[in-house]
Design a protein around this motif. Structure first.
Motif, PDB file in Angstrom:
ATOM      1  N   ARG A 144       0.859  -1.188   0.000  1.00 10.77           N
ATOM      2  CA  ARG A 144       0.000   0.000   0.000  1.00 10.77           C
ATOM      3  C   ARG A 144       0.891   1.231   0.000  1.00 10.77           C
ATOM      4  NH1 ARG A 144      -5.104   1.761   1.978  1.00 10.77           N
ATOM      5  NH2 ARG A 144      -5.254   3.961   1.393  1.00 10.77           N
TER       6      ARG A 144
ATOM      7  N   PRO B 160      -2.559   6.412  -1.816  1.00  5.20           N
ATOM      8  CA  PRO B 160      -3.915   6.030  -2.244  1.00  5.20           C
ATOM      9  C   PRO B 160      -3.942   4.839  -3.186  1.00  5.20           C
ATOM     10  CG  PRO B 160      -3.160   7.886  -3.551  1.00  5.20           C
ATOM     11  CD  PRO B 160      -2.060   7.589  -2.564  1.00  5.20           C
ATOM     12  N   ASN B 161      -2.807   4.181  -3.376  1.00  5.48           N
ATOM     13  CA  ASN B 161      -2.728   3.116  -4.366  1.00  5.48           C
ATOM     14  C   ASN B 161      -2.235   1.818  -3.741  1.00  5.48           C
ATOM     15  OD1 ASN B 161      -3.386   4.977  -6.463  1.00  5.48           O
ATOM     16  ND2 ASN B 161      -1.242   5.622  -6.522  1.00  5.48           N
TER      17      ASN B 161
ATOM     18  N   GLU C  19       0.269  -1.178  -4.954  1.00  4.61           N
ATOM     19  CA  GLU C  19       1.265  -1.508  -5.958  1.00  4.61           C
ATOM     20  C   GLU C  19       1.565  -3.001  -5.893  1.00  4.61           C
ATOM     21  OE1 GLU C  19       4.710   0.877  -6.112  1.00  4.61           O
ATOM     22  OE2 GLU C  19       3.630   2.800  -5.985  1.00  4.61           O
TER      23      GLU C  19
ATOM     24  N   ARG D 233      -8.347   2.981 -14.005  1.00  5.23           N
ATOM     25  CA  ARG D 233      -7.536   4.198 -13.917  1.00  5.23           C
ATOM     26  C   ARG D 233      -6.181   3.926 -13.269  1.00  5.23           C
ATOM     27  NH1 ARG D 233     -10.228   9.064 -14.523  1.00  5.23           N
ATOM     28  NH2 ARG D 233     -11.961   8.788 -15.955  1.00  5.23           N
ATOM     29  N   GLY D 234      -5.678   2.708 -13.444  1.00  7.19           N
ATOM     30  CA  GLY D 234      -4.361   2.386 -12.935  1.00  7.19           C
ATOM     31  C   GLY D 234      -3.341   2.349 -14.059  1.00  7.19           C
TER      32      GLY D 234
ATOM     33  N   PRO E   5      -5.609   2.082  -8.017  1.00 11.24           N
ATOM     34  CA  PRO E   5      -6.138   2.985  -6.991  1.00 11.24           C
ATOM     35  C   PRO E   5      -7.020   2.236  -6.008  1.00 11.24           C
ATOM     36  CG  PRO E   5      -7.331   3.271  -9.039  1.00 11.24           C
ATOM     37  CD  PRO E   5      -6.201   2.318  -9.338  1.00 11.24           C
TER      38      PRO E   5
ATOM     39  N   LYS F 266      -9.420   3.587  -4.285  1.00  6.97           N
ATOM     40  CA  LYS F 266     -10.779   4.044  -4.571  1.00  6.97           C
ATOM     41  C   LYS F 266     -10.909   4.185  -6.080  1.00  6.97           C
ATOM     42  CE  LYS F 266     -11.381   6.567  -0.228  1.00  6.97           C
ATOM     43  NZ  LYS F 266     -11.704   7.886   0.375  1.00  6.97           N
ATOM     44  N   THR F 267     -11.809   3.405  -6.652  1.00 10.65           N
ATOM     45  CA  THR F 267     -11.975   3.414  -8.107  1.00 10.65           C
ATOM     46  C   THR F 267     -12.705   4.674  -8.525  1.00 10.65           C
ATOM     47  OG1 THR F 267     -14.044   2.192  -7.914  1.00 10.65           O
ATOM     48  CG2 THR F 267     -12.016   0.930  -8.251  1.00 10.65           C
ATOM     49  N   ARG F 268     -12.356   5.134  -9.705  1.00  6.93           N
ATOM     50  CA  ARG F 268     -13.035   6.278 -10.322  1.00  6.93           C
ATOM     51  C   ARG F 268     -13.483   5.855 -11.719  1.00  6.93           C
ATOM     52  NH1 ARG F 268      -8.898  10.829 -10.696  1.00  6.93           N
ATOM     53  NH2 ARG F 268      -7.621   9.044 -11.308  1.00  6.93           N
TER      54      ARG F 268
END
Length: 406
Positions: free
Chosen positions: A335, A338-339, A341, A374-375, A394, A396-398
């Motif tokens: 972690r 906000p991502n 990895e 959005r990664g 991410p 939190k997905t957008r």
């Protein structure tokens, strides 16, 4: 279909015939009106006056012009207006030639825009009423002169109202058709996206488990005679891998069921909580895998959790198939702000690195999964040998902002 509806469709299919019938009716009304004297001793009297030859000619010409009112409305209005002015100036007793001009003005208002209707309507009303009041045989305040003004005004207003209603209905129809096309396009887009997602899932499931089955079957065949216990263990792994493949295939294909199909139990989509189980299947197949996690128990959205699992699964499957028998793999889940990895490294000798350099479907599927959230995904050879897969997802997905249909 009713008789009225059939007659209406036939008239729409033959507009010239309809205009000819209208012209005949207008001519009959003008001729009949030319025999009426509204100022007789006993009120309105019939046949107390007869039109002269010039009036009859003007009436016939005005009615004949109405046959072409759809093809050239402005010209027909100009011709009928001119005939009306001539009749106002010369006709005595007067014939109602202005009736043809009123019909022509209605046609202009119904086939043009509102500004044109205002300009042409005011000009026509002014010319006809002025000619009747100033040059006609009756006093300027006669009711016939006022009738010319009233009828021409009502013709312009009526034609504009018909045009406005027709435009409104057409706009509603176009919006409905556009909305229908938009719904169909949206449905096709969703179907395409769902097919792509299911195809990715099927590829991940089949590629992973079939690779394990292939390796374990090869081990079993190699040691069957000399070490039957190890062969039995390899076959047990084959059975377990095939069972897992069938279960995941059943869960994925179950999404294609129709709403009225009988319900069947399906497994939830896998996530990073099953990472140890996933790594265990590769270890059982002989691949040395080390795992390091520093995600601090982060609860991920379902889409991110599934994508992370599939990225690791596909990366390890590629290591198993292409990195060589002595390869070692390292998996890390960290972690970072906000991502999340995810990194998968191997030190394989690259005995068969075709899929890495040639862009196999597995790497394409991983990239599509990560990009949809959005990664970012980075893949490539490592310095000194081996391969590296690095995904940033991410927490939190957008979703991308929706675009208005054109």
């Amino acid at each position: 279909m009713s008789t009225l509806e059939r007659a209406r469709r036939q008239l729409k299919a033959h507009p010239t015939a309809l205009d000819a019938a209208l012209a005949a009716g207008v001519l009959a009304c003008m001729v009949a009106g030319s025999f009426v004297d509204p100022h007789g001793k006993h009120g309105v009297n019939w046949a107390l006056r007869t039109p002269d030859v010039l009036s009859l000619v003007l009436m016939v010409l005005g009615a004949a012009a109405l046959v072409f009112r759809r093809r050239a409305p402005m010209r027909v209005l100009g011709l009928t207006g001119t005939l009306s002015v001539v009749e106002f100036v010369t006709g005595d007793p007067r014939a109602p030639v202005a009736m043809a001009a009123v019909v022509a003005l209605y046609t202009v208002a119904a086939t043009t825009d509102r500004s044109t209707t205002w300009r042409v309507g005011l000009l026509t009303m002014t010319l006809l009423t002025g000619a009747a009041m100033l040059a006609g045989p009756l006093p300027w305040y006669a009711q016939e002169n006022l009738a010319v003004f009233a009828w021409s005004g009502m013709a312009a207003a009526g034609g504009d109202a018909v045009r406005s209603r027709r435009d409104f209905v057409q706009a509603i129809r176009e919006r409905a058709e556009k909305a229908e096309r938009t719904r169909e396009e949206e449905a096709r887009r969703r179907v395409a996206e769902e097919r792509l997602r299911i195809a990715r899932d099927l590829h991940d499931v089949v590629a992973h488990h079939i690779a394990l089955v292939n390796v374990q079957a090869g081990v079993a065949a190699h040691v069957m005679d000399k070490r039957p216990d190890q062969a039995k263990e390899a076959l047990a792994h084959v059975r377990e891998a095939s069972r897992s493949a069938l279960n995941e295939l059943r869960a994925t294909v179950g999404l294609l069921r129709q709403s009225d199909d009988p319900e069947a139990p399906t497994e939830p989509a896998p996530g990073l909580e099953r990472l140890d189980e996933l790594v265990g299947t590769f270890r059982n197949a002989g691949l040395h895998v080390e795992v390091a996690r520093a995600d601090h128990g982060t609860v991920l959205p379902a889409a991110v959790d599934l994508a992370g699992y599939r990225v690791i699964q596909e990366a390890l499957t590629n290591v198993q198939k292409h990195a060589g028998t002595a390869a070692k793999a390292e998996v890390s889940v960290v972690r970072v702000g906000p991502n999340i990895e995810i990194t998968v490294l191997d030190n394989g000798s690259g005995e068969d690195d075709g899929p890495f350099t040639g862009g196999g479907h597995g790497l394409l599927g991983m990239r599509e999964r990560v990009t949809a959230l959005r990664g970012t995904l980075t893949t490539g050879p490592r310095y000194g040998g081996g391969f590296r897969v690095h995904a940033i997802l991410p927490v939190k997905t957008r979703t991308a902002p929706a675009k208005d249909p054109v």
